[in-house]
Design a protein around this motif. Structure first.
Motif, mmCIF file in Angstrom:
data_model
loop_
_atom_site.group_PDB
_atom_site.id
_atom_site.type_symbol
_atom_site.label_atom_id
_atom_site.label_comp_id
_atom_site.label_asym_id
_atom_site.label_seq_id
_atom_site.Cartn_x
_atom_site.Cartn_y
_atom_site.Cartn_z
ATOM 1 N N UNK A 119 0.868 -1.180 0.000
ATOM 2 C CA UNK A 119 0.000 0.000 0.000
ATOM 3 C C UNK A 119 0.905 1.230 0.000
ATOM 4 N N UNK A 120 0.352 2.432 -0.177
ATOM 5 C CA UNK A 120 1.207 3.623 -0.093
ATOM 6 C C UNK A 120 1.900 3.782 1.262
ATOM 7 N N UNK A 121 1.404 3.093 2.295
ATOM 8 C CA UNK A 121 2.044 3.195 3.611
ATOM 9 C C UNK A 121 3.290 2.314 3.727
ATOM 10 N N UNK A 122 3.564 1.514 2.719
ATOM 11 C CA UNK A 122 4.703 0.593 2.811
ATOM 12 C C UNK A 122 4.268 -0.763 3.323
ATOM 13 N N UNK A 123 3.168 -0.790 4.059
ATOM 14 C CA UNK A 123 2.661 -2.062 4.587
ATOM 15 C C UNK A 123 1.919 -2.787 3.466
ATOM 16 N N UNK A 124 1.993 -4.120 3.454
ATOM 17 C CA UNK A 124 1.266 -4.888 2.447
ATOM 18 C C UNK A 124 -0.224 -4.862 2.782
ATOM 19 N N UNK A 125 -1.023 -4.725 1.749
ATOM 20 C CA UNK A 125 -2.477 -4.717 1.983
ATOM 21 C C UNK A 125 -3.065 -6.042 1.524
ATOM 22 N N UNK A 126 -3.924 -6.587 2.355
ATOM 23 C CA UNK A 126 -4.592 -7.863 2.057
ATOM 24 C C UNK A 126 -6.031 -7.547 1.637
ATOM 25 N N UNK A 127 -6.568 -8.249 0.632
ATOM 26 C CA UNK A 127 -7.914 -7.909 0.163
ATOM 27 C C UNK A 127 -8.992 -8.086 1.225
ATOM 28 N N UNK A 128 -8.764 -8.951 2.199
ATOM 29 C CA UNK A 128 -9.763 -9.150 3.260
ATOM 30 C C UNK A 128 -9.354 -8.433 4.546
ATOM 31 N N UNK A 129 -8.130 -8.603 4.989
ATOM 32 C CA UNK A 129 -7.700 -8.032 6.278
ATOM 33 C C UNK A 129 -7.194 -6.600 6.147
ATOM 34 N N UNK A 130 -7.120 -6.092 4.956
ATOM 35 C CA UNK A 130 -6.637 -4.729 4.759
ATOM 36 C C UNK A 130 -5.213 -4.568 5.286
ATOM 37 N N UNK A 131 -4.997 -3.503 6.070
ATOM 38 C CA UNK A 131 -3.663 -3.210 6.608
ATOM 39 C C UNK A 131 -3.489 -3.815 7.997
ATOM 40 N N UNK A 132 -4.490 -4.619 8.406
ATOM 41 C CA UNK A 132 -4.510 -5.092 9.795
ATOM 42 C C UNK A 132 -4.010 -6.527 9.911
ATOM 43 N N UNK A 133 -2.749 -6.713 9.620
ATOM 44 C CA UNK A 133 -2.116 -8.023 9.755
ATOM 45 C C UNK A 133 -0.610 -7.791 9.797
ATOM 46 N N UNK A 134 0.105 -8.794 10.297
ATOM 47 C CA UNK A 134 1.565 -8.653 10.373
ATOM 48 C C UNK A 134 2.205 -10.030 10.439
ATOM 49 N N UNK A 135 3.518 -10.028 10.470
ATOM 50 C CA UNK A 135 4.273 -11.280 10.446
ATOM 51 C C UNK A 135 5.071 -11.399 11.733
ATOM 52 N N UNK A 136 5.038 -12.558 12.355
ATOM 53 C CA UNK A 136 5.716 -12.722 13.646
ATOM 54 C C UNK A 136 6.902 -13.668 13.566
ATOM 55 N N UNK A 137 7.029 -14.392 12.478
ATOM 56 C CA UNK A 137 8.168 -15.283 12.346
ATOM 57 C C UNK A 137 8.072 -16.075 11.059
ATOM 58 N N UNK A 138 9.134 -16.835 10.782
ATOM 59 C CA UNK A 138 9.135 -17.700 9.597
ATOM 60 C C UNK A 138 9.951 -18.936 9.929
ATOM 61 N N UNK A 139 9.544 -20.064 9.359
ATOM 62 C CA UNK A 139 10.256 -21.324 9.569
ATOM 63 C C UNK A 139 10.908 -21.745 8.262
#
Ligand code: B12
Ligand code: SF4
Ligand code: SF4
Length: 231
Positions: A119-139
């Motif tokens: 999105x213009x904010x730099x954060x990825x936008x999801x079609x359902x969750x919008x800007x309200x999601x994030x990543x906490x880790x990866x395996x």
């Protein structure tokens, strides 16, 4: 353990009580740049873990209340490691965390795994969750993971957004179509208006986005994330 469909289900079940979700999978082709596993070999796949809306907030808040130091200086990062570290060990995976330098390209992974765009904010936008999601880790795994049946969104919500309120709401004009002006945002947050506005109630530009409004973080969580930004 490898990253077969069965094992992804085990990981998913282990994440659930913590309000975390398996967000998607990236498989790396032979010879493609891939992160390095703890055994010094390149990863064949990365499984992304994150929150959807305020899904992690109840478990994280309980954990903080149980700690004499309320989780220390970076409680969300510490909690993420407390929760995801043992799951990585159980799965025989290498764990990476978004807050640990050298920063792993979490957003690039998410673009591949979930088909998201910025999105213009730099954060990825999801079609359902919008800007309200994030990543906490990866395996990271040494073998390719079963590709998740994640719907690859073909539509980027910002393309269909006529009014683009995120571009006009920021009091510091820090959100622009071509770039996010971090210094302008930070200068505003240091002013009394910024302290009483965005810092207390969350980023106004993020809140102005109409996509995924039902997933908006609660006031406590918004304040927590804003307070975590170093000004
Ligand atoms: C450094 C950083 C910042 C810096 C950005 C500096 C800059 N101009 O790059 C600062 C401190 C400003 C920042 C702020 C925020 N961030 Co930040 N940030 C990161 C971090 C730790 C590293 C990014 C990076 O450089 N990666 C390395 C490169 C190689 O990886 P990459 O995937 O290719 O990088 C992409 C990003 O750099 C992105 N990008 C470029 N410019 C900007 C600017 C901003 C503000 C953001 C968010 C991203 C971004 O585009 C790149 C290409 O894909 C990531 C975690 C991570 N490890 O990725 C979180 C991350 C990008 N941030 C995130 C978030 C949520 C925020 C905030 C909204 C936090 C909040 N307050 O709630 C704010 C933004 C709003 C605001 N008003 O400030 C999330 C985004 C989740 C998503 N849905 O996409 C991430 C992934 C962390 C997470 N745990 O999920 N962030
Ligand atoms: S307000 Fe419109 S342009 Fe801005 S992030 Fe939301 S969908 Fe994208
Ligand atoms: S936190 Fe406030 S100043 Fe910073 S980008 Fe969001 S609306 Fe603008």
């Amino acid at each position: 353990m490898n990253a077969s469909g069965h094992h992804l289900e085990t990981i998913r079940a282990a994440l659930r009580p913590h309000g975390l979700f398996l967000r998607g999978v990236v498989n790396f082709a032979d010879g493609e740049a891939a992160p390095t596993l703890s055994n010094s070999r390149p990863a064949a796949s990365v499984v992304l873990i994150g929150n959807i809306g305020s899904s992690l907030w109840p478990a994280f808040s309980r954990w903080r209340r149980s700690r004499a130091d309320a989780g220390g200086p970076d409680p969300l990062d510490t909690w993420s490691k407390d929760v995801i570290g043992p799951i990585a060990a159980m799965a025989g995976a290498t764990a990476w965390f978004p807050s640990d330098p050298p920063w792993q390209p979490f957003q690039q992974w998410a673009m591949r795994a979930e088909g998201l765009k910025a999105s213009p904010l730099g954060i990825l936008i999801h079609p359902v969750y919008g800007l309200w999601h994030g990543y906490r880790g990866a395996l990271g795994f040494a073998v390719p993971a079963v590709t998740e049946p994640v719907a690859q969104p073909v539509e980027h919500p910002c393309d269909a957004c006529r009014d683009r309120p995120c571009l006009t709401t920021c009091p510091a004009a820090a959100v622009r179509a071509d770039a996010f002006d971090v210094p302008a945002c930070r200068s505003h947050l240091r002013t009394p208006q910024g302290q009483g506005g965005c810092l207390r109630g969350g980023c106004l530009a993020r809140a102005a986005c109409p996509v995924g409004a039902a997933y908006r973080y609660g006031d406590d969580q918004l304040r927590f994330h804003m307070a975590a930004l170093s000004l």
